[in-house]
Design a protein around this motif. Sequence first.
Motif, mmCIF file in Angstrom:
data_model
loop_
_atom_site.group_PDB
_atom_site.id
_atom_site.type_symbol
_atom_site.label_atom_id
_atom_site.label_comp_id
_atom_site.label_asym_id
_atom_site.label_seq_id
_atom_site.Cartn_x
_atom_site.Cartn_y
_atom_site.Cartn_z
ATOM 1 N N GLY A 95 0.652 -1.289 0.118
ATOM 2 C CA GLY A 95 -0.064 -0.018 0.204
ATOM 3 C C GLY A 95 0.916 1.264 -0.026
ATOM 4 O O GLY A 95 0.587 2.100 -0.759
ATOM 5 N N ARG A 96 1.788 1.255 0.748
ATOM 6 C CA ARG A 96 2.727 2.340 0.955
ATOM 7 C C ARG A 96 3.322 2.496 -0.530
ATOM 8 O O ARG A 96 3.687 3.822 -1.052
ATOM 9 C CB ARG A 96 3.715 2.272 1.964
ATOM 10 C CG ARG A 96 4.617 3.433 2.279
ATOM 11 C CD ARG A 96 5.592 3.220 3.255
ATOM 12 N NE ARG A 96 6.733 2.520 2.970
ATOM 13 C CZ ARG A 96 7.706 2.347 3.556
ATOM 14 N NH1 ARG A 96 8.091 2.750 4.802
ATOM 15 N NH2 ARG A 96 8.703 1.552 2.944
ATOM 16 N N ALA A 97 3.915 1.458 -1.051
ATOM 17 C CA ALA A 97 4.495 1.615 -2.486
ATOM 18 C C ALA A 97 3.616 2.455 -3.178
ATOM 19 O O ALA A 97 4.114 2.661 -4.484
ATOM 20 C CB ALA A 97 4.989 0.246 -2.835
ATOM 21 N N ASN A 98 2.284 2.142 -3.325
ATOM 22 C CA ASN A 98 1.462 2.358 -4.069
ATOM 23 C C ASN A 98 0.856 3.664 -3.929
ATOM 24 O O ASN A 98 -0.172 4.211 -4.360
ATOM 25 C CB ASN A 98 -0.038 1.487 -4.452
ATOM 26 C CG ASN A 98 0.595 0.122 -4.905
ATOM 27 O OD1 ASN A 98 1.420 0.211 -5.964
ATOM 28 N ND2 ASN A 98 -0.305 -0.939 -4.600
#
Length: 404
Positions: A210-213
Amino acid sequence: MNDYSLEESKVGGWPKLEWDGERTGPLQGVKVLDMSSVVLGPFATLQLADLGAEVIKVENAQGGGDIMRKAGDNPTGDLGPIYASLNRNKKSIALDAANPEDRAAILELAKEADVFFHNVRMAGMERLGLGYDDVKAANPDIVYVHCAGFGADGPYAKRQAYDDLIQAASGFAALFEMRDGGRPQYAPTLVADKVSGMFAANAVLAALLGRANGLGGQFVQVPMFECFTWFHMVENLWGNTYPPGNGKFAYTRSINPRRRPYPTKDGYIAIVPYADHQWERFFELAGRPGVFQDPRFSTYKARLENTTELYATIEESSATKTTDEWVELLDANNIPAMKYNRMADVFDDPHLQAVDFFEVREAKAGYSYRSIRHPVHYASTPASVYADPPSLDADRNEILGSSD
């Protein structure tokens, strides 16, 4: 570029890898600050470490580190067998979070971390100044994972949780009572801890994705009670899946008292015919071709309703041959079966030997130990065992130096 040699295995088509002590997994570049202890948390962060994450294990300097260091015989005095199994590939530093200087060091380490992970009760972490808001102030993009006993919104939120308590409260221990007609029992393994640890590892990966997105860091709570109840109720809601339900819990086959390895002439065997043609063929091979025509066993629905009688019939049949005779015969006829292994037999299992599942490693400290190979295969970014379980505070200089 990862530096490892690759050679094709002759078993199963999986590659055999000769490691050079470097991380090779898909989580390279991920840093985890791990304040967990005992089993649940370390089981989760072990998976992350095997997959290449840098896991810095912060242990309690006042209590002699993770309590599992002292559990069980070991050649070093502080690497108990469960600790050794759960904490390879990690770095250790001993800090006292109640000490202002050590607390500041933890927050300094958190600034460089991707994940802050612990299984301490949240009220305790907040008193120490290491709650989510405290860590987020140091690193706004942090993934903060709290392995709790119970979800924060329920009346049990402040209670302690251990494997036995969760097996009992979830209804899991009742399965033994339902099966055997006696008193409830605990499974002879730390099943609630390890299942919840799997949920926790999955939660870390999902939050990192989620953070990478572009969704940023977040607070993640992994409640043991809810996770384990979810895990075992998937099949055991059974007759109560559709309200109002019929009052019947537990998958019929799972709680049948005759669901167990079957006796042979010289040992035991597991036999699981599944499709109709497998059942029919099994009884032919057992010299009882008429059994499958019995209306109690001729359809899947009928077999579920008459499981006890069916299993009794298998037991009568299995006792007519040796284990090896059955395994060879059933394998040739595409009927699922496996030899029953006692614990010590597992070391000699030919499949596990072929895939190098157990590896005896020589630690730099001069002792040898068994390491269990990470079971999941990644073609391009394989997991690896690249570091022995650490002695308490073994990596202090490296860890504190890297935080400057």
